[in-house]
Each structure stands twice: as structure tokens, then as C-alpha cells.
Motif scaffolding. Structure first.
Motif, short mmCIF file in Angstrom:
data_model
loop_
_atom_site.label_atom_id
_atom_site.label_comp_id
_atom_site.label_asym_id
_atom_site.label_seq_id
_atom_site.Cartn_x
_atom_site.Cartn_y
_atom_site.Cartn_z
N SER A 283 0.72 -1.30 0.03
CA SER A 283 0.18 0.24 0.01
C SER A 283 0.89 1.22 -0.01
CB SER A 283 -0.88 -0.02 1.27
OG SER A 283 -0.27 0.19 2.26
N GLN B 40 -0.27 8.37 7.59
CA GLN B 40 -0.58 8.22 6.21
C GLN B 40 -1.91 7.79 5.65
OE1 GLN B 40 3.43 6.10 5.48
NE2 GLN B 40 3.45 7.61 3.79
N GLY B 41 -2.64 7.66 6.81
CA GLY B 41 -4.11 7.26 6.44
C GLY B 41 -4.43 5.97 6.43
N GLY B 42 -3.22 5.09 6.89
CA GLY B 42 -3.50 3.73 7.00
C GLY B 42 -4.73 3.23 8.11
N ARG C 273 1.44 2.84 2.63
CA ARG C 273 1.15 3.50 3.93
C ARG C 273 1.72 2.92 4.92
NH1 ARG C 273 -3.84 3.47 0.64
NH2 ARG C 273 -4.68 1.85 1.95
N TRP C 274 3.00 3.20 5.28
CA TRP C 274 3.67 2.53 6.27
C TRP C 274 3.60 3.27 7.69
CZ3 TRP C 274 8.92 1.68 3.23
CH2 TRP C 274 8.57 0.88 2.11
N THR D 39 4.16 2.37 14.00
CA THR D 39 3.80 2.17 12.44
C THR D 39 2.76 1.34 12.04
OG1 THR D 39 5.53 0.63 12.03
CG2 THR D 39 6.20 2.86 12.15
N GLU D 40 2.37 1.30 10.81
CA GLU D 40 1.41 0.40 10.48
C GLU D 40 2.12 -0.94 10.12
OE1 GLU D 40 -2.06 1.25 8.62
OE2 GLU D 40 -1.71 1.98 10.57
#
Length: 382
Positions: free
Chosen positions: A37, A44-46, A39-40, A245-246
Motif C-alpha cells: 500500500s 499516512q491514512g492507514g 502507507r507505512w 507504524t502500520e
């Protein structure tokens, strides 16, 4: 029987399970999804991070959670979010990891080191009561080794004196006290996901809480002083970037589905040990424990048994033990801070001399392999 130290054959040559274990299919799929993705980061919207902290908070019986980079920062964020800071004192146990005290110092407050119960090695309400002063703002019980501290007794002290409770639940994922999950019993609870923990992303932590205003304040501390729903570059309060983090969340979210089975496996391993007749016994659980997550099995050697000899001999037999914690107040880095100790800490000092740990990788072995631990203890201590 000749000890391995003296040239005999060791009880066990087979390695114990590695930790962390290999990725399971659900983890692999979710990590891949996040990687692809792009998005890590949490900003970032994850959505994986928010799903994880919501699920973790639910496990703790509360509605709110905030993912953080590690549990030391989580304890700091919880304290600051609850209004603890310079001029305040926070009561911490004398037998715990250094991060319990370090987080208090990071928040600008002073740790007050209080001795633990000589039997179960957790904070005891009577000792805490005696240590309360006009500067005391909070109590930090540690759910040591995965067994819950006696929260009802500590909560009664907190209510009498208007104190906050921040639970250090770093080792207690899934543990319960009088049928209630730890982490959600005080004003805030903090879990760790460092490499050795029952759920791990290598590093990471989370703060969970019941009160919405506390959640908003803790979230702000972790997000550079922003307010939820506010403009990105508005910073009404001082804060820090402490976010998980994601990728960390992707490793942790699937783990919640298997946590209970892993707790049961560790409990079965502990139950399979047979130390009857030996000068060593399990440290008892505190009152009110209904589920011990068994991050560690703490064992107490009888008086007169040479702890260092036992550690060396057991390692040679293929059963390595941990020496456990030194007394918190004896650590040079903390002693240099001029910290307050509420009297002497003989129980913590005795624990440092006599308590050894079976660590989580060993407890995750097949319970039938507990026979190797039993055999090694009988060989070394028999």
C-alpha cells in the motif's frame, strides 16, 4: 550422575523454540498488504493501526487505545496525559524493569521506589499507603511476569488519596484479575511489544484507557500536541511523535487471535513441571489472579542455595535460566538521580539473591518437554 559442568552429558542438547516465532499466514498477508500500500506510517491514512489499538483496547475491556513506538514511551505518555509532571511523585515497585522508573523521570516526575510483597513480589497496598506524601500523584503497579498486581487493594489507596493508577502491563497481555482484564483497571494501562514479549513487532507499545478525556490528552502527547479533528499544523499543547507504524500493527493485529492459545500452552508447560522435594518453588501469584499470562515463570531458590552456581549448572545442562532483576534502587543510573526510596527494600534484595526465571521461549515448548527442566533441576539440586 555427573553434571555437564564436570564433563557429564547435558540433560538437553535440543534448542528451545525461537522467539519471535515465524510469521503465520495471517501476519504474512497483512504485512504484505501494508507494504504494497505504501502507507507505512500512522500519519499516512492507514487503517491497520487503528484496527489494532481498538481491538487491543477491547481485549483490555476499555474503548480507547493509542499505539506508540515502545512501552517506555507509552508509560511516559500515559503519565503526561494524566497530568503527572514536574514536582510530582510516582510510586513504583522495587522489583521491576528500569523502564518503569525511567518513564517517570522522562515525564519530569520523581519515582518513589517501594518494596514489594516478599511472597509474590508485586506492589502491596500497605507499603504503598505508607509511601504516599503530599507530592504523590500516581501509583504504577507492574503486572510482573504476567500475573496481575492486587489492583482492588491498590485502587482503594488511590481513591483515598486522589491518585492516578498507571498499569505497567508490559508482560501481561491477556492476564485477568478477578475475571477482569488487566490494562483497563486503572486510569491507563500500557502494553509492550518488544522482542521478548508475548506479542511482538520487534518494538512497539500501546496505551489503553476508559476515559475519553484521558484518551484525548494521551493521543495529543503522542501526536505532537495536536487535537483530534484539529488542523494538521495546529499544536495547542506540547507533544512528541511517539506513534506506532502500520507495519508494527500489521504484525500485531493477527496475534490477538492466537494469544489465548499461547497462554494456555505456557500454562500447560508450567503445570507439567515437577519440583517436589527440591529446594526451589514457584513464586506464588498475587491475590485475585484469575489468569496469569505466564510471560515468565519465576522460581525461588531456598535459603543457602547458591544462585550463581544454579544458573551456570542449569545452562550447561541445556536449560538456561534468567537471573532476573536487580533491586531497582541499586541501579547506578537511577542512584545517580537521587531517587527516593520509601525505606529499605529487603524483599526486592532477597528476590535478586534467590529468584530465577524460566523465560517465554522455553515455556512455548511442547509441555511434554517440561521433563527436561525437571530433570535438570533434579540433577543440579537433587
Amino acid at each position: 550422575m555427573t553434571l555437564a559442568l564436570d564433563g557429564g552429558a547435558p540433560v538437553r542438547a535440543k534448542p528451545w523454540p525461537s522467539w519471535p516465532p515465524p510469521l503465520d499466514p495471517a501476519q504474512r498477508a497483512l504485512v504484505t498488504e501494508v507494504l504494497e500500500s505504501g502507507r507505512w506510517g500512522a500519519s499516512q491514512g492507514g487503517e491497520v493501526g487503528s484496527r489494532f489499538v481498538t481491538a487491543l483496547a477491547g481485549m483490555a475491556g476499555v474503548p480507547y487505545g493509542v499505539g506508540v513506538a515502545n512501552a517506555t514511551l507509552g508509560l511516559f505518555a500515559a503519565l503526561r496525559g494524566l497530568g503527572v509532571g514536574p514536582g510530582d511523585e510516582v510510586i513504583v515497585p522495587a522489583y521491576t524493569f528500569v523502564a518503569s522508573a525511567a518513564s517517570v523521570i522522562l515525564a519530569g516526575a520523581t519515582p518513589v521506589i517501594v518494596d514489594v510483597d516478599p511472597s509474590d513480589l508485586h506492589l502491596a497496598a500497605g507499603a504503598v499507603e505508607a509511601a504516599v506524601t503530599g507530592r504523590t500523584a500516581a501509583i504504577m503497579p507492574v503486572h510482573l511476569a504476567g500475573s496481575p498486581a492486587d489492583l482492588d487493594a491498590l485502587a482503594a489507596v488511590a481513591v483515598r488519596h486522589g491518585l492516578r493508577i498507571v498499569e505497567d502491563a508490559a508482560q501481561a497481555h491477556g492476564a485477568t484479575y478477578r475475571g477482569r482484564p488487566v490494562g483497563g483497571l486503572g486510569d491507563a494501562g500500557v502494553f509492550s511489544f518488544q522482542s521478548s514479549k508475548a506479542m511482538t513487532a520487534g518494538e512497539g507499545g500501546a496505551v489503553v484507557c476508559r476515559d475519553e478525556s484521558a484518551y484525548e490528552a494521551i493521543w495529543s502527547v503522542c501526536n505532537l500536541g495536536r487535537t483530534r479533528g484539529g488542523r494538521w499544523y495546529d499544536h495547542p499543547e506540547l507533544g512528541w511523535n511517539l506513534r506506532m507504524t502500520e507495519l508494527q500493527a500489521a504484525l500485531l493485529l493477527p496475534w490477538l487471535d492466537r494469544l489465548e492459545a499461547e497462554i494456555e500452552r505456557r500454562e500447560a508447560f508450567c503445570a507439567a513441571l515437577d519440583l517436589d522435594g527440591l529446594p526451589v518453588s514457584a513464586v506464588p501469584r498475587p491475590p485475585g489472579t484469575t489468569r496469569d499470562s505466564r510471560h515468565l515463570l519465576m522460581l525461588r531458590l531456598d535459603p543457602g542455595v547458591d544462585k550463581q552456581r544454579v544458573l551456570t549448572a542449569m545452562a550447561a545442562e541445556g536449560v538456561p535460566l534468567s537471573a532476573g532483576y536487580p533491586p531497582l534502587g541499586a541501579l547506578p543510573a537511577l542512584a545517580e538521580q537521587g531517587l527516593t526510596r520509601a525505606g529499605e527494600c529487603p524483599a526486592a534484595e532477597q528476590a535478586a539473591r534467590s529468584v530465577v526465571w524460566l523465560t517465554q521461549p522455553m515455556l512455548m515448548a511442547d509441555p511434554v518437554e517440561a521433563v527436561d527442566v525437571t530433570a535438570a533441576f533434579r540433577k543440579v539440586l537433587g
